[in-house]
Design a protein around this motif. Structure first.
Motif, short mmCIF file in Angstrom:
data_model
loop_
_atom_site.label_atom_id
_atom_site.label_comp_id
_atom_site.label_asym_id
_atom_site.label_seq_id
_atom_site.Cartn_x
_atom_site.Cartn_y
_atom_site.Cartn_z
N ALA A 198 0.85 -1.19 0.00
CA ALA A 198 0.00 0.00 0.00
C ALA A 198 0.89 1.24 0.00
CB ALA A 198 -0.90 -0.01 1.22
N ARG A 199 0.51 2.22 -0.80
CA ARG A 199 1.28 3.46 -0.88
C ARG A 199 0.43 4.58 -0.28
NH1 ARG A 199 4.28 4.19 -6.39
NH2 ARG A 199 2.31 5.10 -6.96
N TYR A 200 1.06 5.43 0.51
CA TYR A 200 0.36 6.50 1.21
C TYR A 200 0.97 7.85 0.89
CZ TYR A 200 -1.55 2.72 3.99
OH TYR A 200 -2.20 1.59 4.39
N LEU A 201 0.17 8.87 1.02
CA LEU A 201 0.60 10.24 0.80
C LEU A 201 0.00 11.09 1.91
CD1 LEU A 201 2.20 11.44 -1.60
CD2 LEU A 201 0.05 12.16 -2.55
N TYR A 202 0.73 12.07 2.39
CA TYR A 202 0.20 12.97 3.40
C TYR A 202 -0.70 13.99 2.72
CZ TYR A 202 -0.24 16.27 7.17
OH TYR A 202 -0.77 17.09 8.12
#
Length: 176
Positions: free
Chosen positions: A99-103
Motif C-alpha cells: 500500500a502506498r500512502y501520501l500525506y
C-alpha cells in the motif's frame, strides 16, 4: 507532498535487476500452475482475462501500480471482478501488494493513494508474501472494525445525551 515509508520491507530481489519479460513469464507460468493445481479457481469468469491484462500493465522499468479500474477496463470486466482476482493472486503469494500512502494536508493525515505490486520469484519470497498478505488484510479488517465500533459508540453517546435533554424549559430543574 511526500510518500510515507511502508513498514514491510521490499522483496529481497531488486525488481529492476530482473528483466521485465522474465518477470512477466514467471508471473504467467505461476498463474498457469495455480490454475492447474486448483489454487486459483478456473470457474471464475473473467479472472483469466484479468491476470493477462494485469501483467501487461507493468511498466517498462518493472514498476507496476495499476488501479483496479484500469485493470477492469482493459480486461473488460467489472471493478469488483478485477479486485477479487488481484486479491486471489495476493492470497496465494504470486504477487506482493504494498500500500502506498501520501500525506494530505487538507485532511491532516496520511491517505492511501495506490498499491505497488511486485511479482514473487522464489518459494521463500512466496511464503513471505502469503504471510504479509494475511497480516495486511488482518490490519485492514481491524481498522474497519475499530471505525465501525467508534461510529456506533459515538452514535450511542449522542442518543444518550439527546435522551436526557429536557423537552421544554419548564422541565429543566436548573431553571426552576
Amino acid at each position: 507532498m511526500t510518500f510515507v515509508k511502508n513498514r514491510v520491507p521490499a522483496l529481497s530481489h531488486a525488481q529492476n535487476a530482473i528483466p521485465r519479460d522474465k518477470l512477466k513469464s514467471l508471473f504467467k507460468s505461476g498463474v498457469e500452475a495455480a490454475l492447474m493445481t486448483g489454487e486459483l479457481p478456473s470457474r471464475n469468469h473473467g479472472w483469466k482475462s484479468v491476470f493477462d491484462k494485469f501483467i501487461d500493465l507493468m511498466g517498462p522499468d518493472g514498476s507496476w501500480f495499476p488501479s483496479h479500474a484500469k485493470v477492469a477496463e482493459k480486461a473488460g470486466v467489472s471493478e469488483r471482478t478485477a479486485w477479487a482476482a488481484i486479491n486471489a493472486l495476493e492470497s496465494i503469494g504470486l504477487i506482493r501488494v504494498e500500500a502506498r500512502y501520501l500525506y494530505d494536508p487538507e485532511k491532516g493525515k496520511t491517505v492511501r493513494t495506490s498499491n505497488l505490486y511486485e511479482v514473487v520469484v522464489t518459494k521463500a519470497q512466496r511464503a513471505i508474501a502469503i504471510l504479509a498478505a494475511a497480516a495486511r488484510k488482518a490490519k485492514e479488517a481491524a481498522k474497519r472494525q475499530w471505525a465501525i465500533a467508534s461510529r456506533s459508540s459515538m452514535a450511542e453517546w449522542g442518543r444518550r445525551v439527546i435522551h436526557h435533554l429536557p423537552a421544554t424549559a419548564a422541565e429543566d430543574p436548573q431553571l426552576n
